[in-house]
Scaffold this active site. Structure first.
Site, PDB file in Angstrom:
ATOM      1  CG  HIS A 206      -2.082   1.068   0.938  1.00 54.89           C
ATOM      2  ND1 HIS A 206      -1.743   2.383   1.616  1.00 54.89           N
ATOM      3  CD2 HIS A 206      -3.173   1.186   0.828  1.00 54.89           C
ATOM      4  CE1 HIS A 206      -2.888   3.113   1.409  1.00 54.89           C
ATOM      5  NE2 HIS A 206      -3.676   2.328   0.945  1.00 54.89           N
ATOM      6  CG  LEU A 241      -9.629  -1.413   0.142  1.00 57.77           C
ATOM      7  CD1 LEU A 241      -9.045  -2.320  -0.688  1.00 57.77           C
ATOM      8  CD2 LEU A 241     -10.452   0.109  -0.603  1.00 57.77           C
ATOM      9  CG  ASP A 242      -5.818  -0.584   1.169  1.00 55.29           C
ATOM     10  OD1 ASP A 242      -5.283  -1.374   0.920  1.00 55.29           O
ATOM     11  OD2 ASP A 242      -6.208   0.584   0.725  1.00 55.29           O
ATOM     12  N   GLY A 243      -6.962  -3.273   5.306  1.00 57.13           N
ATOM     13  CA  GLY A 243      -7.121  -3.408   6.537  1.00 57.13           C
ATOM     14  C   GLY A 243      -6.485  -4.933   7.152  1.00 57.13           C
TER      15      GLY A 243
END
Length: 297
Positions: A206, A241-243
């Protein structure tokens, strides 16, 4: 175009009889003693051991062991069967793998090439102890470059209307032999169905030091906010998402004199280094996942 011949590099460390064991279980007395005694009984020699407990009273215990065992590949099935009793006694989640059996990677990429190039360079140099089985992309931009390494390149376009069919094609070309999927700036959201096939085996990079600047044009957002550090985060992909569980992060200081172009240049360097570290640690069995966190030995 310079052609890079795909080479089968000998294992310079000559560890044909070396194995790794990863263990997660509720903490309690006797775990280390039981594991060490078991390996000693089976003729193994421990060469490295790391452990961590979250809380000695009711917490979780994590352990990574490397050991040598003569004729490992012959003895591994019996070792796994016999260890089941120890694992059951301590409620362990565990894996046992031979170092000589290199993990197979599938790399997903879109148009940006810096993370892919870093992984290919480390693989070619022998610094990434894995086999790159294939590259999958929704664009053709890197086809010639990847194939010059002797690595299969699968172009699978993705649109909003064809996403489900595209993911099924991706699963088909990956097959059953790939151990981990690397999203090297692959600019598509992965569906829950796909994630379930590779739980804690999809690594994403990310373009920020999470959590920060989600969405489009992150470096423009950072520039407009006048940030003083920028960074990147490598994490396992989950339905959030992105977690997902974070494997590695890094940052670099920037100043008011750095424009968006310079921030992007610095950011690309951080991204490729952070992703390469995370992949290296995963293939060396250094990462244990607990809930939404990681323990990295």
């Amino acid at each position: 175009m310079e052609i890079h011949a795909k080479q089968v590099r000998p294992d310079s460390k000559n560890r044909a009889d070396r194995a790794r064991m990863l263990i997660s279980c509720p903490d309690g007395p006797g775990i280390v003693a039981a594991v060490s005694h078991f390996l000693h009984q089976h003729g193994a020699n421990i060469v490295q051991s790391d452990q961590y407990t979250m809380d000695p009273a009711g917490g979780m215990f994590f352990m990574r062991i490397e050991f040598d065992l003569p004729q490992l590949l012959v003895n591994l099935p019996k070792l796994e069967a016999d260890f089941a009793e120890v694992a059951s006694r301590f409620q362990m989640e565990w894996t046992l793998s031979a170092v000589s059996r290199k993990k197979k990677l599938a790399i997903f990429v879109s148009k940006e090439d810096h993370c892919l190039v870093e992984l290919l360079w480390q693989w070619q140099a022998g610094d990434l102890d894995a086999d790159i089985a294939l590259v999958v992309s929704n664009h053709l931009d890197m086809k010639d470059y990847v194939e010059s390494f002797g690595i299969p390149y699968h172009h699978i376009p993705v649109t909003a209307d064809t996403k489900k069919e595209a993911e099924q094609r991706q699963l088909d070309v990956i097959g059953n032999d790939v151990d981990v999927i690397i999203l090297a700036r692959y600019m598509q959201i992965i569906s829950p169905m796909f994630i379930e096939h590779y739980r804690n085996r999809i690594i994403n990079i990310h373009h920020s030091f999470l959590p920060a600047f989600v969405g489009g044009k992150p470096y423009a957002q950072a520039y407009n906010r006048g940030v003083k550090i920028i960074g990147a985060t490598a994490h396992y992909v989950t339905e959030e998402l992105d977690g997902g569980p974070i494997i590695e992060q890094d940052v670099q200081r920037v100043s008011h004199g750095d424009d968006v172009t310079e921030l992007k240049r610095i950011g690309r360097t951080i991204e490729r280094v952070v992703l390469a570290r995370a992949v290296k640690w995963h293939v060396e069995d250094r990462v244990l996942v607990h809930e939404n966190k990681t323990v990295v030995f």
